[in-house]
Scaffold this motif. Structure first.
Motif, PDB file in Angstrom:
ATOM      1  N   ARG A 158      -2.450 -28.293  50.935  1.00 21.61           N
ATOM      2  CA  ARG A 158      -2.945 -28.922  52.160  1.00 21.61           C
ATOM      3  C   ARG A 158      -2.064 -30.119  52.554  1.00 21.61           C
ATOM      4  O   ARG A 158      -1.813 -30.339  53.746  1.00 21.61           O
ATOM      5  CB  ARG A 158      -4.400 -29.353  51.974  1.00 21.61           C
ATOM      6  N   ALA A 159      -1.591 -30.843  51.556  1.00 25.44           N
ATOM      7  CA  ALA A 159      -0.693 -31.973  51.839  1.00 25.44           C
ATOM      8  C   ALA A 159       0.595 -31.471  52.472  1.00 25.44           C
ATOM      9  O   ALA A 159       1.151 -32.104  53.380  1.00 25.44           O
ATOM     10  CB  ALA A 159      -0.402 -32.734  50.552  1.00 25.44           C
ATOM     11  N   VAL A 160       1.071 -30.311  52.010  1.00 25.39           N
ATOM     12  CA  VAL A 160       2.313 -29.751  52.571  1.00 25.39           C
ATOM     13  C   VAL A 160       2.096 -29.407  54.050  1.00 25.39           C
ATOM     14  O   VAL A 160       2.932 -29.711  54.902  1.00 25.39           O
ATOM     15  CB  VAL A 160       2.744 -28.500  51.767  1.00 25.39           C
ATOM     16  N   ILE A 161       0.954 -28.808  54.357  1.00 20.27           N
ATOM     17  CA  ILE A 161       0.664 -28.438  55.750  1.00 20.27           C
ATOM     18  C   ILE A 161       0.514 -29.691  56.615  1.00 20.27           C
ATOM     19  O   ILE A 161       1.008 -29.756  57.745  1.00 20.27           O
ATOM     20  CB  ILE A 161      -0.606 -27.561  55.825  1.00 20.27           C
ATOM     21  N   GLU A 162      -0.116 -30.699  56.055  1.00 14.94           N
ATOM     22  CA  GLU A 162      -0.304 -31.930  56.822  1.00 14.94           C
ATOM     23  C   GLU A 162       1.018 -32.644  57.101  1.00 14.94           C
ATOM     24  O   GLU A 162       1.153 -33.324  58.114  1.00 14.94           O
ATOM     25  CB  GLU A 162      -1.300 -32.852  56.113  1.00 14.94           C
ATOM     26  N   ALA A 163       1.993 -32.433  56.219  1.00  9.47           N
ATOM     27  CA  ALA A 163       3.305 -33.040  56.429  1.00  9.47           C
ATOM     28  C   ALA A 163       3.978 -32.479  57.680  1.00  9.47           C
ATOM     29  O   ALA A 163       4.912 -33.062  58.221  1.00  9.47           O
ATOM     30  CB  ALA A 163       4.188 -32.826  55.202  1.00  9.47           C
ATOM     31  N   LEU A 164       3.498 -31.321  58.146  1.00  8.34           N
ATOM     32  CA  LEU A 164       4.059 -30.711  59.354  1.00  8.34           C
ATOM     33  C   LEU A 164       3.416 -31.270  60.620  1.00  8.34           C
ATOM     34  O   LEU A 164       3.700 -30.813  61.712  1.00  8.34           O
ATOM     35  CB  LEU A 164       3.823 -29.199  59.325  1.00  8.34           C
ATOM     36  N   ASP A 165       2.512 -32.250  60.442  1.00 10.43           N
ATOM     37  CA  ASP A 165       1.735 -32.792  61.557  1.00 10.43           C
ATOM     38  C   ASP A 165       0.863 -31.729  62.195  1.00 10.43           C
ATOM     39  O   ASP A 165       0.521 -31.809  63.376  1.00 10.43           O
ATOM     40  CB  ASP A 165       2.659 -33.404  62.639  1.00 10.43           C
ATOM     41  N   ALA A 166       0.546 -30.708  61.424  1.00  7.92           N
ATOM     42  CA  ALA A 166      -0.257 -29.619  61.962  1.00  7.92           C
ATOM     43  C   ALA A 166      -1.734 -29.972  61.876  1.00  7.92           C
ATOM     44  O   ALA A 166      -2.122 -30.892  61.168  1.00  7.92           O
ATOM     45  CB  ALA A 166       0.006 -28.338  61.184  1.00  7.92           C
ATOM     46  N   ASP A 167      -2.533 -29.224  62.618  1.00  8.59           N
ATOM     47  CA  ASP A 167      -3.976 -29.411  62.600  1.00  8.59           C
ATOM     48  C   ASP A 167      -4.553 -28.406  61.608  1.00  8.59           C
ATOM     49  O   ASP A 167      -4.636 -27.221  61.892  1.00  8.59           O
ATOM     50  CB  ASP A 167      -4.512 -29.173  64.021  1.00  8.59           C
ATOM     51  N   LEU A 168      -4.896 -28.890  60.422  1.00  5.21           N
ATOM     52  CA  LEU A 168      -5.382 -28.002  59.365  1.00  5.21           C
ATOM     53  C   LEU A 168      -6.839 -27.626  59.632  1.00  5.21           C
ATOM     54  O   LEU A 168      -7.720 -28.474  59.598  1.00  5.21           O
ATOM     55  CB  LEU A 168      -5.246 -28.698  58.014  1.00  5.21           C
TER      56      LEU A 168
END
Lengths: 261, 434
Positions: free
Chosen positions: A164-174
């Motif tokens: 989840r941290a990796v996805i958040e690093a993309l500035d994406a909306d998880l």
């Protein structure tokens, strides 16, 4: 790509920082080979000194053990451990949660003691250390991504936050699915189910899970496991949504954001 | 005096029955395979404290957890009152603690009454959830007539026991006014005093009868319930504690090793064997019957209260497959009890022509498991149905070569290509070439 093998490095008298354990799906499955290459590119860009076993690698034995064939599992395990110990391997990174679980939890008893890291944890670490530079975050900025927990990463080993941290690093909306983290629903492929048809029922497990993923409204379903990748991709196809919805591994998302894809 | 003798005999009678049941149950658990219990005791203690004593895992579903907590606290606290019952019964006294504790006794009794009412309400809520709302997990395939009846018997018994306490206290309070020399004052009891108007019109001798009847009813009820529990899913109230203590401490993904196989594989590969095997003939590979399972799995079967949280989280079950982790535990216990009865009747025990696999658990069920650990995660008392499934699979594969055909093909690929698919080992590194 120029990927060094451990035997080449050893012959040159060099020792890599990590061994990248590719796994069978990562080596043979056409879809997951793209993930393997994406992860290798990230490692190269981050200037990690790594190596692979190449032709010397073989299945960890996970599906054999889970299907009940302990002999076959231990034969595989013992052979792998002899090779790994022969090279003096200390640290292993793998993109497959099944390999991860087996190497980390089941090899020590048979004489294989390594620090084993899943690629989601390694990616998080590299992002935190600034060794991965996300130059092109526009691709996923503000976009909805849902993450499908792999059982062998999540419940089996408690790795919920790194992906989840990796996805958040993309500035994406998880966007979380109804069942996530400790209560995440299996894709249907674990326990050697990948290698047989499902038993009789009224629905395929991957369809149930895909429906849940589609309900989040996310355009991208992020996975961190080769079996989940197959099951979710098949699920999206069965729902005839493969044009709109993409199933991607964490390594692919990061590689894209680094402009490496 | 007659009452005291009767009480002593009742107590002894139930103690004998209960002891017999405990011996019987522990005998069946000890049929299981020995298993190494390792890992720090502090973690085991912590598990027991948080999960069994503290009900931590129950609270992943708040509504049932809340009502269950009321019953649980009620059970713990009201049983303190049973201590007074037993002393009174043996000594021929009446409310022996009341004069000593004075005002504090009133407080205690009011707490007990509050909990009795809370238990009552919770039991009614649970009866409604089961029988009116018909929550799916209480009506799935393995919830046949007996498991459903068992659950209702437990809830109704608890309601009746709580009513007995309240009725006894109400009659007692009236008698305290009429014959203060025999009935020490308890002070005003908030809940049972509501019942006073109902009973006030009756004669003193009738009220003495009501009070005595409720007293005996409650204590015999508790004792009879204790015996019933040993036949019922309700045994979890005791077994949850050892089960959480002995629960595996490794990550959930770990599957236990088979040292017998390790020795064999090492000798095949010409590797040094650190732990030479004993001369004992090796048992079965995997499990066909209950005695092939680790004893901890057998104990777990007695700890299962058939709540069905495991089954409601199981991906195979959700999608209509036959597998239900709860059924795995229920079948294991049913088979164990059957073997126990066989042994007790001087029968053949395990050799009765039946086995856990096939007569209770089918291959279709164990083949449907994805080993996702959802059931393990869901269990409020740390039961691991997956361990049993894997042992059964081991038996099918290693003793019978009876795996599904596509698994046999996968095994063959592993043996020849070192990958579960039919790809050449030489092509393993081709991903770097494309």
């Amino acid at each position: 790509m120029n990927i060094p093998t451990l035997s080449e490095l050893t012959a040159r008298g060099e020792t890599p920082e990590i061994l990248f354990w590719v796994g069978c799906a990562g080596s043979y499955d056409d879809r997951y080979k793209r993930v393997t290459r994406a992860f290798a590119k990230i490692l190269i860009a981050a200037e990690i000194k790594f190596a692979v076993l190449g032709p010397e690698e073989s299945c960890t034995g996970d599906p054999a053990r889970r299907a009940g064939n302990e002999f076959l599992f231990q034969m595989q395990a013992m052979n792998n451990i002899q090779i790994l110990n022969g090279y003096g391997v200390k640290k292993i990174v793998t993109a497959c949660p099944h390999c991860f679980n087996t190497l980390k939890n089941e090899y020590p008893e048979l004489g294989g003691h390594y620090e084993v890291i899943h690629h989601s944890e390694f990616l998080q670490q590299l992002i935190n250390e600034g060794r991965i530079k996300l130059t092109d975050t526009t691709a996923y900025k503000g976009k909805k991504i849902t993450y499908h927990d792999s059982c062998y990463l999540g419940r089996a080993n408690g790795v919920y936050e790194a992906p989840r941290a990796v996805i958040e690093a993309l500035d994406a909306d998880l966007a979380e699915m109804k069942r996530s983290k400790t209560r995440g629903l299996c894709c249907g492929a674990g326990g050697a189910q990948m290698f047989k048809d499902a038993e009789k029922g009224n629905k395929e497990i991957n369809i149930e899970r895909t429906e849940e993923a589609l309900n989040t409204g996310a355009q991208t379903i992020a996975v961190a496991c080769p079996f989940c990748m197959t099951m979710m991709t098949d699920g999206v196809k069965a729902k005839e949504k493969e044009q709109q919805i993409k199933v991607k591994d964490l390594a692919e998302l990061i590689a894209e954001a680094q402009g490496l894809a | 005096m007659i009452q005291q003798i009767l009480f002593l005999l009742t107590l002894l009678g139930f103690a004998i029955i209960l002891r017999k049941r405990i011996v019987q149950i522990s005998r069946t658990i000890r049929l299981g395979r020995d298993v190494k219990i390792d890992g720090p005791t502090s973690r085991r203690f912590r598990n027991m404290l948080l999960v069994a004593f503290g009900q931590k895992k129950m609270f992943s579903r708040f509504i049932p957890a809340f009502f269950h907590f009321l019953i649980y606290i009620g059970f713990l606290v009201i049983n303190i009152e049973a201590l007074e019952f037993i002393i009174d019964g043996l000594a021929g006294t009446h409310r022996i603690f009341a004069p000593y504790l004075g005002g504090f006794y009133t407080v205690l009794m009011n707490v007990f009454e509050f909990l009795a009412v809370a238990v009552l309400v919770a039991c009614v809520v649970f009866l409604i959830r089961r029988n009116v709302l018909k929550l799916p997990r209480f009506w799935s395939a393995e919830m046949t007539a007996w498991p459903r009846l068992d659950a209702n018997i437990i809830l109704i018994t608890e309601i009746v026991l709580m009513l007995a306490i309240l009725k006894m206290n109400a009659a007692d309070q009236i008698l305290q006014h009429r014959e203060p020399q025999h009935y020490p004052s308890t002070g005003k009891l908030m809940f049972s005093s509501i019942l006073i108007p109902v009973l006030e019109g009756y004669s003193t001798s009738f009220l003495i009868f009501v009070e005595r009847f409720a007293w005996w009813f409650h204590i015999i009820g508790i004792l009879a319930f204790a015996v019933y529990i040993t036949y019922s899913k309700h045994l979890h109230i005791f077994m949850a504690f050892p089960n959480t203590w002995f629960a595996r401490l490794q990550p959930a993904g770990y599957i236990s090793n088979m040292p017998v196989v390790t020795r064999e594989v090492k000798s095949m590969l010409g590797l040094p064997i650190e732990e030479p095997g004993t001369n004992e003939p090796p048992g079965r590979f995997g499990a066909k019957d209950v005695n092939d399972l680790p004893w901890t799995s057998l104990m777990a079967a007695y700890a299962c209260t058939e709540c069905g949280r495991c089954t409601s989280e199981c991906p195979a079950n959700i999608t209509g497959k036959k597998l239900s982790p709860r059924k795995i535990m229920m079948d294991t216990r049913d088979r164990l009890e059957e073997v126990g009865r066989n042994l007790q009747n001087g029968g053949n025990g395990l050799d009765d022509g039946k086995s856990l696999l096939d007569h209770y658990i089918t291959r279709e069920e164990i083949n449907a498991c994805t080993s996702c650990n959802a059931c393990v995660e869901a269990c409020p008392v740390l039961i691991n149905p997956l361990e049993i499934i894997l042992e059964l699979r081991r038996y099918v594969v290693m003793e019978e070569s009876g795996a599904p055909a596509s698994w046999n093909a996968m095994f063959q690929n592993l043996e020849t290509n070192f990958a579960p698919w039919k790809f050449s080992a030489a092509d393993r590194f081709n991903w770097a070439k494309d």
